[in-house]
Design an enzyme around this catalytic site. Structure first.
Site, PDB file in Angstrom:
ATOM      1  N   GLU A  91       0.820  -1.111   0.065  1.00 18.23           N
ATOM      2  CA  GLU A  91      -0.212  -0.008   0.105  1.00 18.23           C
ATOM      3  C   GLU A  91       0.755   1.344   0.119  1.00 18.23           C
ATOM      4  OE1 GLU A  91      -1.770  -0.982   3.599  1.00 18.23           O
ATOM      5  OE2 GLU A  91      -0.672   0.748   4.672  1.00 18.23           O
ATOM      6  N   CYS A 104       3.392   8.392   1.584  1.00 18.32           N
ATOM      7  CA  CYS A 104       3.746   7.321   2.338  1.00 18.32           C
ATOM      8  C   CYS A 104       3.865   5.911   1.537  1.00 18.32           C
ATOM      9  CB  CYS A 104       2.578   7.374   3.231  1.00 18.32           C
ATOM     10  SG  CYS A 104       2.850   6.376   4.548  1.00 18.32           S
ATOM     11  N   CYS A 111       5.494  -7.528   7.728  1.00 19.87           N
ATOM     12  CA  CYS A 111       6.721  -6.969   8.509  1.00 19.87           C
ATOM     13  C   CYS A 111       6.973  -7.959   9.629  1.00 19.87           C
ATOM     14  CB  CYS A 111       6.067  -5.617   9.462  1.00 19.87           C
ATOM     15  SG  CYS A 111       7.331  -4.894  10.402  1.00 19.87           S
ATOM     16  N   CYS A 115       4.731  -5.648  16.374  1.00 21.01           N
ATOM     17  CA  CYS A 115       4.295  -4.599  17.280  1.00 21.01           C
ATOM     18  C   CYS A 115       2.809  -4.808  17.625  1.00 21.01           C
ATOM     19  CB  CYS A 115       4.392  -3.409  16.647  1.00 21.01           C
ATOM     20  SG  CYS A 115       6.152  -2.974  16.634  1.00 21.01           S
ATOM     21  N   CYS A 118      -0.170  -2.978  15.773  1.00 16.31           N
ATOM     22  CA  CYS A 118      -0.103  -2.810  14.437  1.00 16.31           C
ATOM     23  C   CYS A 118      -0.618  -3.793  13.694  1.00 16.31           C
ATOM     24  CB  CYS A 118       1.536  -2.371  14.067  1.00 16.31           C
ATOM     25  SG  CYS A 118       1.683  -2.302  12.203  1.00 16.31           S
ATOM     26  N   CYS A 332      -1.166   3.061   8.657  1.00 22.13           N
ATOM     27  CA  CYS A 332      -0.160   2.050   8.591  1.00 22.13           C
ATOM     28  C   CYS A 332      -0.761   0.424   8.600  1.00 22.13           C
ATOM     29  CB  CYS A 332       0.572   1.813   9.913  1.00 22.13           C
ATOM     30  SG  CYS A 332       1.962   0.487  10.020  1.00 22.13           S
TER      31      CYS A 332
HETATM   32  N1  SAH Z   1       7.913   0.053  10.630  1.00 25.09           N
HETATM   33  C1  SAH Z   1       8.203   1.361  10.564  1.00 25.09           C
HETATM   34  C2  SAH Z   1       7.387   2.148   9.522  1.00 25.09           C
HETATM   35  C3  SAH Z   1       6.157   1.751   9.421  1.00 25.09           C
HETATM   36  S1  SAH Z   1       4.818   1.840  10.621  1.00 25.09           S
HETATM   37  C4  SAH Z   1       7.852   1.724  12.013  1.00 25.09           C
HETATM   38  O1  SAH Z   1       7.319   1.266  12.949  1.00 25.09           O
HETATM   39  O2  SAH Z   1       8.039   2.966  12.334  1.00 25.09           O
HETATM   40  C5  SAH Z   1       4.460   3.514  10.741  1.00 25.09           C
HETATM   41  C6  SAH Z   1       3.753   4.184  11.670  1.00 25.09           C
HETATM   42  O3  SAH Z   1       2.417   3.668  11.865  1.00 25.09           O
HETATM   43  C7  SAH Z   1       4.801   3.830  12.935  1.00 25.09           C
HETATM   44  O4  SAH Z   1       5.105   4.931  13.707  1.00 25.09           O
HETATM   45  C8  SAH Z   1       3.760   3.171  13.748  1.00 25.09           C
HETATM   46  O5  SAH Z   1       3.918   2.734  15.210  1.00 25.09           O
HETATM   47  C9  SAH Z   1       2.391   3.357  13.457  1.00 25.09           C
HETATM   48  N2  SAH Z   1       1.279   2.553  13.620  1.00 25.09           N
HETATM   49  C10 SAH Z   1       1.485   1.254  13.509  1.00 25.09           C
HETATM   50  N3  SAH Z   1       0.085   1.022  14.102  1.00 25.09           N
HETATM   51  C11 SAH Z   1      -0.747   1.780  14.376  1.00 25.09           C
HETATM   52  C12 SAH Z   1      -2.267   2.337  14.536  1.00 25.09           C
HETATM   53  N4  SAH Z   1      -3.066   1.123  14.947  1.00 25.09           N
HETATM   54  N5  SAH Z   1      -2.560   3.352  15.038  1.00 25.09           N
HETATM   55  C13 SAH Z   1      -1.597   4.500  14.876  1.00 25.09           C
HETATM   56  N6  SAH Z   1      -0.159   4.458  14.321  1.00 25.09           N
HETATM   57  C14 SAH Z   1      -0.014   3.143  14.152  1.00 25.09           C
HETATM   58 FE1  SF4 Z   2       6.261  -3.078  11.831  1.00 27.69          FE
HETATM   59 FE2  SF4 Z   2       3.761  -2.022  12.231  1.00 27.69          FE
HETATM   60 FE3  SF4 Z   2       6.014  -2.390  14.141  1.00 27.69          FE
HETATM   61 FE4  SF4 Z   2       6.421  -0.742  12.274  1.00 27.69          FE
HETATM   62  S1  SF4 Z   2       4.710  -0.684  13.784  1.00 27.69           S
HETATM   63  S2  SF4 Z   2       7.751  -2.112  12.920  1.00 27.69           S
HETATM   64  S3  SF4 Z   2       5.102  -1.696  10.474  1.00 27.69           S
HETATM   65  S4  SF4 Z   2       5.094  -3.911  13.131  1.00 27.69           S
END
Ligand code: SAH
Ligand code: SF4
Length: 360
Positions: A91, A104, A111, A115, A118, A332
């Site tokens: 995406e 973006c 990934c 986390c 996410c 994300c």
């Molecule tokens: N993997 C990288 C970049 C992609 S994630 C990283 O973690 O930085 C991009 C951003 O979206 C990150 O700051 C992540 O923490 C945030 N993100 C992930 N899940 C989210 C959610 N459910 N609500 C808001 N932001 C979220």
């Molecule tokens: Fe991966 Fe989502 Fe964690 Fe970013 S926030 S490192 S995309 S699992």
């Protein structure tokens, strides 16, 4: 013979290829210019010899990823699902505003950082993107824009960019070099969950802007939200940030997803200020984008405001960033794993999708 994807060639690769096929070296520059303009048909490269056009056509795969789904949000951002040559989906989100056009982009399919908050993390890692696939997102976005070009890039789509380091660096070099897309390093932001050795290596290779997915100043909490913290805890992360080359000039962004009753207290704000001591940082406060299957909720407005106020009265800029395109799951990783049938079952989205297709 397997045809190589044309975007997986750097300017140096084109120079060598052109010379090895007995053409003068300046032709590499012409080819690369067409490519970066978004033209993916060598027969349209008007200033190169005809026999070379044919060779290029035969030797390379000129198919860009296809736009599978285009979803327009009410706030004018557009989310794209792109289908790669092997059918996998990634995406990107295009966010035009008056003075800039931010894109973006994704760095991986899925990934593996897992986390807890996410959606992309739930997919696991399917594969890395090649550097050409990373770049292709910018060319596709430029082709979509009428009379404008992408001015700012953020790696906040799918994937952990620093977990795909070599391809990332190649792509960043094309984005920021004079004979490439010539974007300022300041306007390209890599967002990472905190892979310490790669942060240090990035600073040496190509010091673009850096955003850290921070989310809590406490090691135990961070380790449970973000497993990468067990390997690289906060003290190691801070040392890497102190050494990062742009930290003194432009500063580093800490992204802080605000989750109700989890990381939104003043105790957290206080410890965050302590972490930030000695660093030049800005904190982006992002209310959690809730998704199905999780009990987590976004922080309440009053807690968000109190948190923000605490940071700002201590001279840390802390804007609240509402994710753009929330109505089309633009944050994300939230769309790609929604099944397509579900999207089509949502009449609101279908309607918007149709309209945007008519426009093209
Ligand atoms: N993997 C990288 C970049 C992609 S994630 C990283 O973690 O930085 C991009 C951003 O979206 C990150 O700051 C992540 O923490 C945030 N993100 C992930 N899940 C989210 C959610 N459910 N609500 C808001 N932001 C979220
Ligand atoms: Fe991966 Fe989502 Fe964690 Fe970013 S926030 S490192 S995309 S699992």
């Amino acid at each position: 013979m397997e045809r190589r994807f044309y975007l997986n060639f750097t300017f140096e690769d084109w120079s060598q290829w052109v010379i090895s096929h007995n053409y003068p070296s300046f032709i590499a520059k012409q080819i690369f210019e067409w490519i970066l303009k978004g033209v993916n048909d060598p027969f349209k490269f008007t200033n190169i010899p005809k026999d070379l056009k044919e060779k290029l056509y035969i030797f390379f795969d000129w198919d860009l990823p296809k736009i599978d789904t285009r979803l327009e949000s009410q706030d004018k951002s557009t989310k794209y699902l792109l289908k790669l040559n092997d059918g996998k989906l990634i995406e990107m989100v295009l966010m035009p505003s008056l003075d800039r056009v931010t894109l973006c982009i994704s760095s991986q399919v899925g990934c593996r950082m897992n986390c807890s908050f996410c959606q992309t993390g739930k997919m696991g890692l399917l594969r890395n993107l090649s550097f050409g696939e990373i770049l292709s997102q910018i060319l596709i976005a430029n082709n979509e824009l009428q009379n404008r070009k992408v001015t700012n890039i953020v790696f906040m789509g799918m994937g952990e960019p620093l977990d795909n380091f070599d391809e990332l660096v190649k792509a960043l070099k094309v984005m920021t070099s004079l004979d490439g897309l010539n974007l300022s390093k300041h306007k390209v932001t890599v967002s990472t969950s905190g892979l310490v050795p790669e942060i240090e290596a990035l600073g040496k290779e190509v010091a673009v802007s850096l955003a850290i997915s921070f989310h809590t100043p406490f090691d135990d909490e961070r380790s449970s939200m973000m497993p990468i913290n067990r390997k690289y805890p906060l003290e190691m992360l801070k040392n890497a940030l102190l050494k990062y080359p742009i930290q003194t000039r432009h500063g580093i962004t800490l992204e802080y997803v605000m989750i109700k009753d989890k990381n939104d207290s003043l105790k957290h704000a206080k410890a965050l200020v302590k972490f930030a001591h000695g660093l030049k940082v800005k904190v982006n406060l992002i209310p959690l984008n809730p998704h199905p299957g999780t009990a987590m909720e976004p922080a309440l407005e009053e807690n968000l405001k109190a948190f923000q106020n605490y940071l700002e009265t201590r001279s840390i800029s802390a804007p609240v960033r509402y994710s753009r395109g929330q109505d089309v799951s633009a944050a994300c990783g939230q769309l790609a794993i929604k099944r397509k049938e579900e999207l089509h079952a949502d009449p609101r989205l279908l309607w918007r999708q149709r309209r945007s297709e008519e426009r093209v």
